[in-house]
Design a protein around this motif. Sequence first.
Motif, PDB file in Angstrom:
ATOM      1  N   LYS A  97       0.791  -1.004  -0.004  1.00 22.91           N
ATOM      2  CA  LYS A  97      -0.109   0.129  -0.218  1.00 22.91           C
ATOM      3  C   LYS A  97       0.775   0.899   0.061  1.00 22.91           C
ATOM      4  O   LYS A  97       0.471   2.375  -0.630  1.00 22.91           O
ATOM      5  CB  LYS A  97      -0.837   0.380   1.369  1.00 22.91           C
ATOM      6  N   GLN A  98       2.228   1.153   1.078  1.00 23.19           N
ATOM      7  CA  GLN A  98       2.869   1.700   0.533  1.00 23.19           C
ATOM      8  C   GLN A  98       3.904   3.058  -1.312  1.00 23.19           C
ATOM      9  O   GLN A  98       4.257   3.798  -1.140  1.00 23.19           O
ATOM     10  CB  GLN A  98       4.543   1.908   1.626  1.00 23.19           C
ATOM     11  N   LEU A  99       3.488   1.783  -1.488  1.00 21.52           N
ATOM     12  CA  LEU A  99       3.961   1.845  -2.975  1.00 21.52           C
ATOM     13  C   LEU A  99       2.730   2.265  -4.093  1.00 21.52           C
ATOM     14  O   LEU A  99       2.737   1.755  -4.913  1.00 21.52           O
ATOM     15  CB  LEU A  99       4.975   0.528  -3.792  1.00 21.52           C
ATOM     16  N   TYR A 100       1.816   2.823  -3.732  1.00 20.03           N
ATOM     17  CA  TYR A 100       0.062   3.295  -4.314  1.00 20.03           C
ATOM     18  C   TYR A 100       1.042   4.641  -5.490  1.00 20.03           C
ATOM     19  O   TYR A 100      -0.398   4.276  -6.211  1.00 20.03           O
ATOM     20  CB  TYR A 100      -0.599   4.477  -3.022  1.00 20.03           C
ATOM     21  N   GLU A 101       1.541   4.954  -5.666  1.00 20.77           N
ATOM     22  CA  GLU A 101       2.250   5.796  -6.368  1.00 20.77           C
ATOM     23  C   GLU A 101       2.740   5.332  -7.936  1.00 20.77           C
ATOM     24  O   GLU A 101       2.673   5.455  -9.217  1.00 20.77           O
ATOM     25  CB  GLU A 101       3.556   6.354  -6.465  1.00 20.77           C
ATOM     26  N   LEU A 102       3.855   3.975  -7.397  1.00 24.47           N
ATOM     27  CA  LEU A 102       2.935   3.140  -8.106  1.00 24.47           C
ATOM     28  C   LEU A 102       1.659   1.719  -9.474  1.00 24.47           C
ATOM     29  O   LEU A 102       1.513   1.362  -8.348  1.00 24.47           O
ATOM     30  CB  LEU A 102       4.623   1.620  -8.001  1.00 24.47           C
ATOM     31  N   ASN A 103       1.961   1.988 -10.690  1.00 27.10           N
ATOM     32  CA  ASN A 103       1.177   0.509 -10.679  1.00 27.10           C
ATOM     33  C   ASN A 103       1.076  -1.057 -10.282  1.00 27.10           C
ATOM     34  O   ASN A 103       3.072  -0.971 -10.543  1.00 27.10           O
ATOM     35  CB  ASN A 103       0.220   0.787 -12.572  1.00 27.10           C
ATOM     36  N   PHE A 104       0.288  -1.820 -11.104  1.00 24.96           N
ATOM     37  CA  PHE A 104       1.320  -2.920  -9.777  1.00 24.96           C
ATOM     38  C   PHE A 104       1.652  -3.817 -11.331  1.00 24.96           C
ATOM     39  O   PHE A 104       2.861  -4.371 -10.802  1.00 24.96           O
ATOM     40  CB  PHE A 104      -0.014  -3.748  -9.828  1.00 24.96           C
ATOM     41  N   ALA A 105       2.319  -3.022 -12.891  1.00 27.54           N
ATOM     42  CA  ALA A 105       3.241  -3.701 -13.391  1.00 27.54           C
ATOM     43  C   ALA A 105       4.168  -3.483 -13.374  1.00 27.54           C
ATOM     44  O   ALA A 105       5.601  -4.113 -13.099  1.00 27.54           O
ATOM     45  CB  ALA A 105       2.746  -3.179 -15.417  1.00 27.54           C
ATOM     46  N   GLU A 106       4.919  -2.201 -12.739  1.00 31.57           N
ATOM     47  CA  GLU A 106       6.504  -1.364 -12.058  1.00 31.57           C
ATOM     48  C   GLU A 106       6.452  -2.206 -11.090  1.00 31.57           C
ATOM     49  O   GLU A 106       7.534  -2.602 -10.806  1.00 31.57           O
ATOM     50  CB  GLU A 106       5.317   0.328 -12.310  1.00 31.57           C
ATOM     51  N   ILE A 107       5.330  -2.293 -10.006  1.00 36.02           N
ATOM     52  CA  ILE A 107       5.684  -2.717  -8.732  1.00 36.02           C
ATOM     53  C   ILE A 107       6.168  -4.740  -8.990  1.00 36.02           C
ATOM     54  O   ILE A 107       6.699  -4.541  -7.883  1.00 36.02           O
ATOM     55  CB  ILE A 107       4.460  -3.570  -7.288  1.00 36.02           C
ATOM     56  N   VAL A 108       5.223  -5.088  -9.519  1.00 37.81           N
ATOM     57  CA  VAL A 108       6.075  -6.554  -9.848  1.00 37.81           C
ATOM     58  C   VAL A 108       7.351  -6.956 -10.618  1.00 37.81           C
ATOM     59  O   VAL A 108       8.266  -7.493  -9.986  1.00 37.81           O
ATOM     60  CB  VAL A 108       4.771  -7.389 -10.410  1.00 37.81           C
ATOM     61  N   SER A 109       7.237  -5.877 -11.488  1.00 36.54           N
ATOM     62  CA  SER A 109       8.655  -5.814 -12.189  1.00 36.54           C
ATOM     63  C   SER A 109       9.951  -5.637 -11.794  1.00 36.54           C
ATOM     64  O   SER A 109      11.109  -5.738 -11.477  1.00 36.54           O
ATOM     65  CB  SER A 109       9.001  -4.186 -13.391  1.00 36.54           C
TER      66      SER A 109
END
Length: 296
Positions: A30-42
């Motif tokens: 949740k703290q990475l809310y600025e990133l979309n899920f594709a960026e987080i997974v990558s």
Amino acid sequence: MKNYENETKSGMIYGLSAFLLWGLFPIYFKQLYELNFAEIVSHRIIWSVVFLYILLKFGKKLLQTKALFLNKKTAILLFVSGILIALNWSIYIYAVNINKIVDASLGYFINPLLTMLLGVIVLKEKISNAGKIAILIVFIAISIQIYDVGGLPFISIILPLSFAVYSLVRKQIKIPSLEGLFVETTMVAPIALIALSFIGASGDGHFGFSWFGIFITLCGPLTVIPLLLFNSATLRLNLSTIGYMQYISPTMQLLIAIFFYNEQINNAKIISFILIWIALAIVSVSSVYANKKAKI
């Protein structure tokens, strides 16, 4: 006897630590809310590869790991498992991003029974009458969800299905999980790098040399460390104990979703959860009874 008790105690600590960390995952992502899920997974894939490489290097296991890349059949299976685990991570993080942690929690409750069903269908494993009843109850719970949302509950079904198929593929490869995780994430890392390149070129990238950039890199260790703790627990505890402990994570995620992020849970979801808990209770009681009977 004392050594056995110490090993069991250590196993409980390792297992609880792993499941507690997994249970707290929604708060981190949740703290990475600025990133979309594709960026987080990558980023999760890339930094997992880096962290795993360091562990394998210090553990002097890189030579054995290299052999896995050279075995064509193993490499293909690990590439498939890498795609499946990346899909699982993507769906989970997508669920967190769109405030569907309750749906993700429901999926993780379904997961063990879905894995059991795949074992019966694909591997022709035998299943007890209690297992059959439990799977039937889960199908009823899923049917309620389908009726409630007017279609297939995507997150609650694809999340456990992707992990169940992943487990099935990994079962075909008799290799240590640490080396296997490194190979499968390394094989899908080029896809992650391409995705990050496109995201960066579009100006939507969020990684940089900052405290937030360091926070993003933590997704690597946070992916690997619970797995290592889990593996350490499985070496010291029997599988039935591990089986009961695995419900800690989705229970925590459900409570976090409702009380921390104020996600709504309607009557249909409540009924579905109750049915799944009943199914899990049936399997658990049956397992305990079977173990006691075997010892007599």
